[in-house]
Design an enzyme around this catalytic site. Structure first.
Site, PDB file in Angstrom:
ATOM      1  N   SER B 208      52.258  48.165 -13.782  1.00 43.88           N
ATOM      2  CA  SER B 208      50.982  47.508 -14.075  1.00 43.88           C
ATOM      3  C   SER B 208      50.994  46.068 -13.593  1.00 43.88           C
ATOM      4  O   SER B 208      50.017  45.578 -13.017  1.00 43.88           O
ATOM      5  CB  SER B 208      50.725  47.564 -15.580  1.00 43.88           C
ATOM      6  N   TRP B 211      50.743  46.053  -9.879  1.00 46.09           N
ATOM      7  CA  TRP B 211      49.389  46.408  -9.426  1.00 46.09           C
ATOM      8  C   TRP B 211      48.526  45.158  -9.289  1.00 46.09           C
ATOM      9  O   TRP B 211      47.650  45.080  -8.434  1.00 46.09           O
ATOM     10  CB  TRP B 211      48.761  47.388 -10.427  1.00 46.09           C
ATOM     11  N   HIS B 212      48.790  44.169 -10.152  1.00 45.20           N
ATOM     12  CA  HIS B 212      47.963  42.964 -10.149  1.00 45.20           C
ATOM     13  C   HIS B 212      48.235  42.053  -8.973  1.00 45.20           C
ATOM     14  O   HIS B 212      47.384  41.226  -8.629  1.00 45.20           O
ATOM     15  CB  HIS B 212      48.150  42.180 -11.461  1.00 45.20           C
ATOM     16  N   GLY B 213      49.429  42.143  -8.410  1.00 50.94           N
ATOM     17  CA  GLY B 213      49.700  41.292  -7.258  1.00 50.94           C
ATOM     18  C   GLY B 213      51.152  41.346  -6.831  1.00 50.94           C
ATOM     19  O   GLY B 213      52.032  41.712  -7.610  1.00 50.94           O
TER      20      GLY B 213
END
Lengths: 341, 367
Positions: B208, B211-213
């Site tokens: 997770s 996924w954000h960066g």
């Protein structure tokens, strides 16, 4: 759905009315003078105008009458090079136009020269003024204030106009503008948004050459230079001798060579001057070499520490030097004196 | 490949529509959903415009049936959609953008900031990211309602959570349920040995974060939340709070208030990793917080007008905490004039901030 649409229309009616009113005001008042044709000589606009637009519109309006063939290109610092003084160095049959723009960059000069060439306007004489701290960029500006006229930049006219329309809706600008319009009194909170009517507002004083004369300032300096400069703030010089950053990239280099090509095509008698700025930072050697290679003996570098950049009395304020400096520079570049610097 | 270049090369929204298509593929594989024969409907499902920028991440099982069905205009749904768009705009323009003007300089110049200032930066960033993300989601869902679609809910008042597990049931719901259904459960979920549960929990939070960066700070943020979440799941306390805080009451109890405060504080610490440029800066920021002057933030925050807008938002959302979004039924029982005046106040506040672009330059030089 009809009920929803009806309710939505009624609900948003006051907002729509507000938006429509501001839009109507924009089209009636034309605060940035971009919608209609103007005699800029007599304009004292509340809002600061796009200088490139004013220059180009002046050119379009006056060229049929004056048939310009001699041009001064560069930023607002070209105000130091008075056409009336420049003419002394030109051969006969000159017609001068100061084709300047605030914060003019190589892109702006290139597109203007290209425009003149594409429209078969002769360029008999040219004086190109470059500044270390603003000229070296190869792009059009964003925002409404410094954006190039769509005629020279080839930008879509609608997008150009939309930029001004959009900016008019700035909340703080609207407040200042209507306050000034109604009360006709400049207040200190307006300083970031409107022209201070105490000062010259940047419209040309002489339509025929697009010259701006800061006669008020000149008089203040001549009357009492001590008082004039006592009230002004000049920034501390950083002590930096040479610009450590090379600013001319490949695209700008291409533009510079294109400029030379066009000037050669017109057999133009031209000079390229690097302005003497109060900061006294010398042009980066790499950039100087590029300009020397391109323009050869027509290139004159007055950046860095010299007699022009030393004394405050040569400047109106920290950014703009006076015509007395421009006169001296012109006498040097047109009649060079080896011992001058 | 240069990771920084990836930010330029990747098209906008790729993480969202990639997950849309993945969910479709997996659901078809698992026979939870019949493969569609209508390519137009499929492309619409993948790329429907309100969801393109910032989700919510839709499921084929939820959206495709709605696309197949002939939609008729629903007045109640459309007006609710308008209210949700309005609330989303308020959170984005008034809350997020204004909190950013405070948080950004603090994070950029954190080395010289006092502990109180750093805490202010962390608080305002917490509301900036909430306003930004949930604002976009509300606008997307509201537009969906206007078009006759019911998108998945994405944020359900996460800052009123009483523990971290509840927070993760309320924050970015569509992403977290996606990871739960397509990663956590296939890995074994909460079944199996404790070590398996620990492993699965860490995998989910680290993925997770990633996924954000593509930055270690996001991984650190994920790991931090995994560490906070782990005790709850190991001791079976992760589903302790499934109802709404202070349900049926106006105000929380003292215990609930403290739980909400502590959870917010823990989440806020995590946001420091999320926002920092790199891990070193994140730890230096945290180190800077450890000073008695940190308490100065509590009275200084009152001086910011942005704080009072946040308070308004929190009051409205608290009163609506059992609803779908902040304006779902807010003032609906009042006379229309009162409601419309309130909506107009919100609209004018949005316009007030939206129309003041401080980057616009009006004076080049004043002679």
């Amino acid at each position: 759905m009809n009920r929803f649409i009806k309710k939505a229309v009624l609900f948003f009616a006051p907002l729509t009315l507000l938006f429509a009113s501001i839009t109507v005001c924009y089209f009636i008042l034309d605060p940035f003078r971009v919608l209609y044709t103007y005699d800029f000589n007599n304009e004292r606009p509340i809002a600061q105008l796009n200088g490139d637009f004013v220059s180009t519109e002046m050119f379009l309006k006056m060229n049929p009458k004056y048939h310009y063939n001699s041009f001064i290109f560069g930023s607002s610092r070209t105000l130091a090079y008075l056409p009336d003084h420049w003419k002394d160095y030109l051969s006969n049959n000159y017609s001068i136009f100061r084709f300047n723009a605030p914060g003019e960059n190589i892109y702006g000069i290139y597109t203007k020269i290209k425009y003149l060439d594409n429209n078969n306007i002769p360029i008999k004489n040219a004086l190109i003024i470059l500044c270390r701290n603003c000229s070296f960029s190869d792009k059009n500006y964003t925002g409404h204030l410094l954006r190039k006229h769509p005629l020279t930049s080839q930008e879509n006219r609608l997008f150009f106009q939309l930029e001004f329309f959009k900016v008019f809706f700035n909340r703080d600008f609207l407040m200042c503008y209507f306050d000034m319009l109604i009360n006709k009194q400049y207040k200190s909170y307006m300083e970031n948004y409107l022209n201070d009517s105490r000062f010259e507002v940047g419209c040309p004083d002489d339509n025929s050459t697009n010259t701006m004369l800061l006669t008020g300032r000149e008089k203040m300096i001549m009357d009492n230079p001590k008082k004039y400069y006592a009230d002004l703030k000049f920034p501390q010089r950083t002590g930096e001798k040479n610009d450590s950053v090379s600013r001319i990239n490949e695209k700008q280099k291409m533009m510079l060579y294109e400029i030379k090509k066009i000037l050669d095509k017109h057999n133009t008698e031209y000079r390229v001057v690097i302005s003497p700025l109060y900061e006294q930072i010398k042009l980066n050697p790499k950039d100087k070499k590029i300009l020397d290679d391109c323009f050869g003996e027509n290139m004159y570098d007055f950046s860095g520490k010299n007699k022009f950049s030393e004394d405050r009395i040569n400047f109106y304020e920290w950014s703009h030097y006076r015509p007395l400096v421009g006169d001296s520079i012109m006498s040097e570049i047109y009649r060079p004196n080896i011992d001058s610097l | 490949m240069n990771i920084k270049l990836l930010h330029l090369v990747l098209p906008v929204g790729i993480s969202f529509y990639t997950f849309h298509t993945l969910s479709y593929t997996i659901d078809v594989y698992r026979r939870k959903f019949e493969p569609t024969k209508d390519i137009t409907s499929f492309f619409l499902f993948v790329s429907i415009f309100p969801l393109a920028m910032a989700g919510p991440i839709e499921r084929a099982t939820n959206l495709l049936p709605q696309i197949y069905k002939r939609r008729t205009f629903d007045y109640a749904q459309a007006t609710d959609g308008m209210r949700q768009i309005l609330w989303g705009l308020f959170k984005k323009v008034v809350i997020a953008d204004n909190c950013a003007t405070i948080a950004n300089p603090i994070f950029e110049g954190f080395e010289n900031a006092s502990a109180g200032t750093l805490l202010l930066g962390a608080i305002f960033f917490s509301f900036q990211i909430y306003g930004d993300f949930s604002g976009y989601s509300d606008m997307a869902i509201g537009i969906g309602k206007l078009l006759g679609f019911r998108f998945l809910n994405n944020f359900h008042f996460p800052y009123f959570s009483r523990d971290i597990a509840e927070f993760w049931r309320r924050w970015h719901i569509s992403l977290n349920t996606w990871f739960r259904d397509y990663l956590y459960i296939p890995l074994g979920g909460s079944h199996g040995t404790k070590w398996l549960v620990v492993r699965n929990t860490f995998i989910i939070f680290l993925v997770s974060g990633f996924w954000h960066g593509a930055n270690w700070t996001f991984i650190a943020w994920g790991a931090y939340h995994a560490i906070l979440f782990l005790p709850l799941i190991l001791f079976g306390k992760n589903r302790k709070y499934t109802n709404t805080a202070a349900e049926g009451k106006y105000l929380p109890s003292l215990k609930e208030f403290c739980q909400i405060g502590i959870t917010f504080f823990l989440v806020m610490i995590g946001w420091i990793f999320f926002r920092a440029e790199n891990i070193t800066n994140a730890f230096l920021f945290l180190k800077g917080l450890i000073h008695w002057r940190i308490f100065s933030a509590f009275y200084r925050v009152l001086m910011y007008k942005e704080f009072w807008f946040v308070v308004v938002m929190l009051i409205v959302e608290w009163l609506q905490r059992s609803k779908y979004h902040g304006l779902e039924t807010f003032l609906l029982r009042c006379k229309p004039i009162i409601r419309y005046v309130f909506y107009y106040l919100i609209i004018l506040t949005i316009l007030w901030f939206f129309s003041n672009n401080k980057e616009q330059q009006f004076i080049y030089f004043q002679f």
